[in-house]
Design an enzyme around this catalytic site. Sequence first.
Site, PDB file in Angstrom:
ATOM      1  N   SER A   1      -9.028   3.067   3.231  1.00 18.59           N
ATOM      2  CA  SER A   1      -8.081   3.711   2.327  1.00 18.59           C
ATOM      3  C   SER A   1      -7.185   2.588   1.385  1.00 18.59           C
ATOM      4  O   SER A   1      -6.153   2.936   0.792  1.00 18.59           O
ATOM      5  CB  SER A   1      -7.086   4.696   3.246  1.00 18.59           C
ATOM      6  OG  SER A   1      -6.368   3.854   4.121  1.00 18.59           O
TER       7      SER A   1
ATOM      8  N   LYS B   1       0.742  -1.290  -0.198  1.00 20.21           N
ATOM      9  CA  LYS B   1      -0.082   0.054   0.134  1.00 20.21           C
ATOM     10  C   LYS B   1       0.863   1.107  -0.078  1.00 20.21           C
ATOM     11  O   LYS B   1       1.835   1.295   0.848  1.00 20.21           O
ATOM     12  CB  LYS B   1      -1.055  -0.097   1.218  1.00 20.21           C
ATOM     13  CG  LYS B   1      -1.853   1.176   1.248  1.00 20.21           C
ATOM     14  CD  LYS B   1      -2.769   0.960   2.540  1.00 20.21           C
ATOM     15  CE  LYS B   1      -3.728   2.100   2.688  1.00 20.21           C
ATOM     16  NZ  LYS B   1      -4.505   1.914   4.082  1.00 20.21           N
TER      17      LYS B   1
ATOM     18  N   SER C   1      -9.784   0.869   7.551  1.00 19.51           N
ATOM     19  CA  SER C   1      -9.240   0.797   5.973  1.00 19.51           C
ATOM     20  C   SER C   1      -8.899  -0.282   5.621  1.00 19.51           C
ATOM     21  O   SER C   1      -8.470  -0.712   4.309  1.00 19.51           O
ATOM     22  CB  SER C   1      -8.063   1.829   6.073  1.00 19.51           C
ATOM     23  OG  SER C   1      -8.511   3.355   6.273  1.00 19.51           O
TER      24      SER C   1
END
Length: 493
Positions: A175, A99, A199
């Site tokens: 996210s 990520k 997230s």
Amino acid sequence: MSQITRRALGGLGLAGVAAQAFAKTPALKSAWPDATETAAMIRSGRMSALEAAKAAVARAERLQPKLNFLVASDFDRALERGEIAAMTGPFASVPFLIKDLDDYKGLPTRSGSRTMLRMPPATRQDALINAYDKAGVNVIGKSSTPEFGFLPTTEPTGFGPTRNPWDPDRSSGGSSGGAAVAVASGVVPFAHASDGGGSIRIPASCCGLFGLKPSRGRMLGTRGDTQVTNINVSHVVSRSVRDSAAMFALTEDPGPNAQLPAVGLVTAPLKRRLRVGVVMNGVAGVASSAEVRSATESSVQLMESLGHQVIPTAWPVGQDFIDDFLLLWAAGAADLAETLTKVMGHPPGPDALEGFSLSMAEMAAKAPKDALPQAIRKLQAAASAYDRWFIDNRFDVVLSPVLAWAPPLLGHVGPDLPFETLKARLIEYVGYTTQHNVAGAPAMSVPLNWTPGGLPVGTQFAARVGGEGLLFQLAYQLEVARPWAHRMPAIHA
């Protein structure tokens, strides 16, 4: 590897973790092999490391224009690693993504923000990312995220929206939206994700994946995270429970001074009945949509059919908790704005940060001087209330929706809406996930339901701090009772 780690993994050592997970869990009827099976195929010679890398790169190149889940590719290095086949570990040569809120050596970290577009490649990475490398995964790139992970949708102004493979007009969640899209569409079998307010769980719900948020201080490199303000944790999103459980065993902190006793490798479904609390509404008391309520009721019926005792309950926190959490979140934006002011020589404006980021920073700046310390004290009380809630009611787990709605249309919770409009929508949409981050407790999104229109709806199960082993066992049981790995989104590899 320490003796404790070896005991936690049943004496297998690193080389046997994925093989053990593959051997002890039921075969998955899936459109694609999961990470565990991919690793087994590479070890047995049914697929070469180079073939695995080439296939993942080809899938990424084909789907990136449609879904926009990558912000930095590492294809050349991934192919080189596949060609020399020098990677070791239980997931040797299995394609993977990091990520883009975390550093990975050789790739820039842009954090979904235009302010980071010219960042040079990282030269360091943290202990958890090192553990992924030791597990043997072959990183093919960095996955997309909203600006600095602030929003539960991945629509950064500087990089464009990441699209949901079940319906490209809808949000992928956030996210960890890019990670979830890459896994759901079949580009990679699992991917790194992080969770500071939902997230991991939110994109897992939006994209039909399994996503478990670990306890605070559980994973490698987080031993010092002991305060309610340490809300962010990392793990993966995956299509199978066994992939998540195996990577968890490889990346949890196993040391003698770890905050929590090691869970080790969980491979078996639950064998006892649970006492399950059920919450239908969000923390602010707002009801979920009819589609989500129906899905949650279906999950409750499934739990009852498996012999579990289900008891209606209510969150131990209310509207004050939401206000306090938002102020903590806003303080993070204010810290960011202060740092950028020092770097740029002037406060960041709309050409640097998105409207939501600027508004959150302004909200924190306008708060009374003692507001944040008071909010933190109240959040500490909320964390204690969460634990007492479980103890007083003798709950093993608590079941709830992950989100108030099925995946919304892109823009509905996007960064450039008027702040008060977006704030109101966020309070309704994500009123189920933030309390677990404050409590430091584990929670997971399990893809048990789809709407009549074919959109995934996750169900959340949460436990007390340190309860990941119980959650994994329950997840295995649910995976067998209501499989999901065979489902394929509209846009796929």
